[in-house]
Design an enzyme around this catalytic site. Structure first.
Site, PDB file in Angstrom:
ATOM      1  N   ARG A  36      40.041 -22.389   2.623  1.00  0.00           N
ATOM      2  CA  ARG A  36      40.445 -21.131   3.207  1.00  0.00           C
ATOM      3  C   ARG A  36      41.526 -20.992   3.854  1.00  0.00           C
ATOM      4  O   ARG A  36      42.518 -20.090   4.638  1.00  0.00           O
ATOM      5  CB  ARG A  36      39.034 -21.032   4.279  1.00  0.00           C
ATOM      6  CG  ARG A  36      37.741 -20.557   3.770  1.00  0.00           C
ATOM      7  CD  ARG A  36      36.343 -20.094   4.010  1.00  0.00           C
ATOM      8  NE  ARG A  36      35.219 -19.967   2.898  1.00  0.00           N
ATOM      9  CZ  ARG A  36      34.356 -19.884   3.613  1.00  0.00           C
ATOM     10  NH1 ARG A  36      33.828 -20.747   4.414  1.00  0.00           N
ATOM     11  NH2 ARG A  36      33.185 -19.133   2.405  1.00  0.00           N
ATOM     12  N   LYS A 219      18.168 -14.922  -9.050  1.00  0.00           N
ATOM     13  CA  LYS A 219      16.938 -14.087  -9.217  1.00  0.00           C
ATOM     14  C   LYS A 219      17.286 -12.322  -9.292  1.00  0.00           C
ATOM     15  O   LYS A 219      18.558 -12.429  -8.805  1.00  0.00           O
ATOM     16  CB  LYS A 219      16.152 -13.969  -7.044  1.00  0.00           C
ATOM     17  CG  LYS A 219      15.773 -14.805  -7.256  1.00  0.00           C
ATOM     18  CD  LYS A 219      15.111 -15.845  -5.586  1.00  0.00           C
ATOM     19  CE  LYS A 219      13.972 -16.438  -6.247  1.00  0.00           C
ATOM     20  NZ  LYS A 219      13.440 -16.447  -4.398  1.00  0.00           N
ATOM     21  N   GLY A 375      29.863 -15.718  -4.496  1.00  0.00           N
ATOM     22  CA  GLY A 375      29.080 -17.126  -4.570  1.00  0.00           C
ATOM     23  C   GLY A 375      29.000 -17.793  -5.989  1.00  0.00           C
ATOM     24  O   GLY A 375      30.583 -18.575  -6.101  1.00  0.00           O
ATOM     25  N   GLY A 398      29.472 -13.443   0.082  1.00  0.00           N
ATOM     26  CA  GLY A 398      28.475 -12.108   0.173  1.00  0.00           C
ATOM     27  C   GLY A 398      29.020 -10.528   0.364  1.00  0.00           C
ATOM     28  O   GLY A 398      28.147 -10.012  -0.454  1.00  0.00           O
TER      29      GLY A 398
HETATM   30  P1  AMP Z   1      23.109 -17.139  -7.092  1.00  0.00           P
HETATM   31  O1  AMP Z   1      23.139 -17.330  -6.103  1.00  0.00           O
HETATM   32  O2  AMP Z   1      22.068 -15.831  -7.217  1.00  0.00           O
HETATM   33  O3  AMP Z   1      24.429 -16.605  -8.387  1.00  0.00           O
HETATM   34  O4  AMP Z   1      21.967 -17.689  -8.578  1.00  0.00           O
HETATM   35  C1  AMP Z   1      22.810 -19.805  -8.610  1.00  0.00           C
HETATM   36  C2  AMP Z   1      21.540 -20.446  -8.985  1.00  0.00           C
HETATM   37  O5  AMP Z   1      21.272 -19.464 -10.208  1.00  0.00           O
HETATM   38  C3  AMP Z   1      22.479 -21.334  -9.459  1.00  0.00           C
HETATM   39  O6  AMP Z   1      22.117 -21.885  -8.435  1.00  0.00           O
HETATM   40  C4  AMP Z   1      22.185 -22.045 -10.892  1.00  0.00           C
HETATM   41  O7  AMP Z   1      20.668 -23.648 -11.160  1.00  0.00           O
HETATM   42  C5  AMP Z   1      20.623 -20.890 -10.812  1.00  0.00           C
HETATM   43  N1  AMP Z   1      20.355 -20.664 -12.059  1.00  0.00           N
HETATM   44  C6  AMP Z   1      21.125 -20.013 -13.050  1.00  0.00           C
HETATM   45  N2  AMP Z   1      20.571 -20.136 -14.723  1.00  0.00           N
HETATM   46  C7  AMP Z   1      19.086 -20.592 -14.141  1.00  0.00           C
HETATM   47  C8  AMP Z   1      17.356 -20.906 -14.605  1.00  0.00           C
HETATM   48  N3  AMP Z   1      17.497 -20.258 -16.347  1.00  0.00           N
HETATM   49  N4  AMP Z   1      16.451 -21.015 -13.824  1.00  0.00           N
HETATM   50  C9  AMP Z   1      16.705 -21.251 -12.632  1.00  0.00           C
HETATM   51  N5  AMP Z   1      17.798 -21.320 -12.466  1.00  0.00           N
HETATM   52  C10 AMP Z   1      18.880 -20.853 -12.510  1.00  0.00           C
END
Ligand code: AMP
Length: 417
Positions: A36, A219, A375, A398
């Protein structure tokens, strides 16, 4: 009126520059990742080169009061080294009048952490847990009132305002948005902000078609607004990672122990329906690499994504899914990637995410515009060594997510208004 850093005359002027120096520090206050700081250097150096002086301001961490642990004094030597001039330090961002006034062209001053003051965020602090609604309202009003004086003081140090902190552009804070009104004709973005805004526009406003979004991550709930906004804009929507299983379950699949959110199944179906109505091609996973526990050494097996046994969970994209996605990616002219398509932190389940990074690199080499933002996908491309093989890697988690949701970011609006 918005100005531009390349055309603005900084000669003899003092620029107050909001940067994002919110860098990680170890227990001895050594910087563990200075990305950064380095990303802000082109803007700061340019102002100095053009005969200006810089007053640099930032937050560090989330202090709720003055707390030496979060002092920007820990980074002042490193900032001096990067900038190539000794940077002075103002130990209180509200008492820097004399130091600011004494600055000469080519000199730099770093202000202490803005968030030592509640006024930066404009949120009351120290409220009792059992405070009544009325007390909360009064405290909010009071901090909003004192915020005006806080911002005015910062503005009084300088002749012009530069915002180069994309990481906080989604916050309507004193230094990221409110201060701009004191510089109606002398406000501008720094190079980093210009780059981020251009990257967002390349995807959301001026995209070359076909436009493909790859949305992964854990999620649906955290990316619902992203999915809803993109489904009306893209030609192809690839949905992978943990969030894909909610879609498969909503479509009647058996997903074993895979991550999912039952309450979001109606939203998932709505997104698929909207896609159908708009003629958007949605590509879900067809088969998935499963494990029996959330562990790198768990046994691995590939199952049809609609028929995962009860004691297995989907943890990475399978070669069949990746082959489908590669075809879509290589046929696209603009690609946005947000979120890993598997549990990339576990090396045995990182292959899918690595393959997507490779696909994006190949698409970029073929002339496509590729943006990685928001992210964990940024961490993935960086760790995997692909950061310079795609068109743009966003610095704002974010902020980038909110931009992809279609929101107007206060830090951007304050300059463009
Ligand atoms: P996000 O912050 O929503 O982009 O989510 C990132 C996280 O999603 C990472 O820590 C990944 O390990 C997790 N992730 C990706 N695919 C899967 C999966 N099939 N099951 C559980 N976690 C997952």
């Amino acid at each position: 009126m918005q100005q531009f850093i390349d055309s603005y005359d900084f000669t003899g002027k003092k620029a107050i520059v909001r940067v994002d120096f919110n860098v990680p520090l170890d227990e001895n206050f050594n910087i563990t990742d200075d990305t950064r700081i380095r990303r802000a250097m082109p803007t700061l150096k340019k102002i100095l080169e053009k005969g200006g002086a810089v007053i640099i301001m930032s937050h560090l961490g989330r202090p709720k009061k003055v707390d030496p642990k979060f002092s920007l004094s820990h980074i002042v030597d490193h900032v001096s080294e990067c900038l190539g001039v000794p940077v002075q330090f103002a130990a209180d961002c509200q008492k820097a009048d004399e130091q600011a006034a004494a600055l000469k062209p080519g000199e730099a001053l770093l202000l202490e952490n803005l968030r030592f003051y509640a006024e930066e965020e404009g949120k009351p602090r120290g409220l009792a847990e059992d405070a009544s609604e009325e007390e909360k309202k009064a405290a909010k009003k009071a901090v909003k009132e004192s915020q005006k004086a806080f911002v005015k003081k910062l503005a009084s140090y300088a002749d012009c305002y530069v915002n180069d902190a994309f990481g906080t552009a989604h916050r309507a804070h004193g230094s990221t948005a409110l201060i701009a009104e004191y510089f109606p004709n002398d406000k501008m973005f720094g190079y980093l902000m210009e780059g981020e805004i251009k990257a967002i526009d390349n995807v959301l406003k001026n995209a070359q078609r076909p436009l493909t979004a790859i949305i992964g991550g854990s999620k649906v709930s955290s990316k619902l607004a992203v999915l809803k906004n993109l489904v009306g804009k893209v030609d192809n929507l690839i949905i992978g990672g943990g969030m894909g299983y909610t879609f498969i379950k909503a479509l009647g699949g058996h997903i074993g122990m895979s991550l999912h959110e039952d309450d979001l199944m109606p939203d998932a179906l709505e997104i698929l329906n909207t896609a159908k109505e708009k003629g958007v091609n949605v590509s879900l996973s067809v088969a998935t690499v499963c494990g029996q526990a959330f562990d790198n050494d768990t046994p691995r097996q590939i199952f049809d994504i609609y028929n995962i046994p009860d004691d297995w969970e989907g943890m990475d994209a399978s070669p069949a899914s990746l082959e489908n996605w590669r075809k879509i990616i290589l046929a696209s002219k603009t690609i946005l990637w947000n979120g890993p398509v598997g549990v990339f932190e576990l090396p045995n389940f990182a292959k899918g995410t690595l393959q997507i990074a490779q696909d994006l690199a190949d698409a970029t080499a073929q002339g496509a515009y590729t943006l990685v933002g928001g992210g964990d996908s940024v961490a993935a491309v960086t760790q995997m060594g692909y950061a310079d093989k795609v068109s743009y890697v966003s610095t704002g988690g974010g902020a980038m997510l909110e931009a992809i949701e279609g929101k107007v970011l206060p830090g951007i609006a304050a300059i463009q208004d």
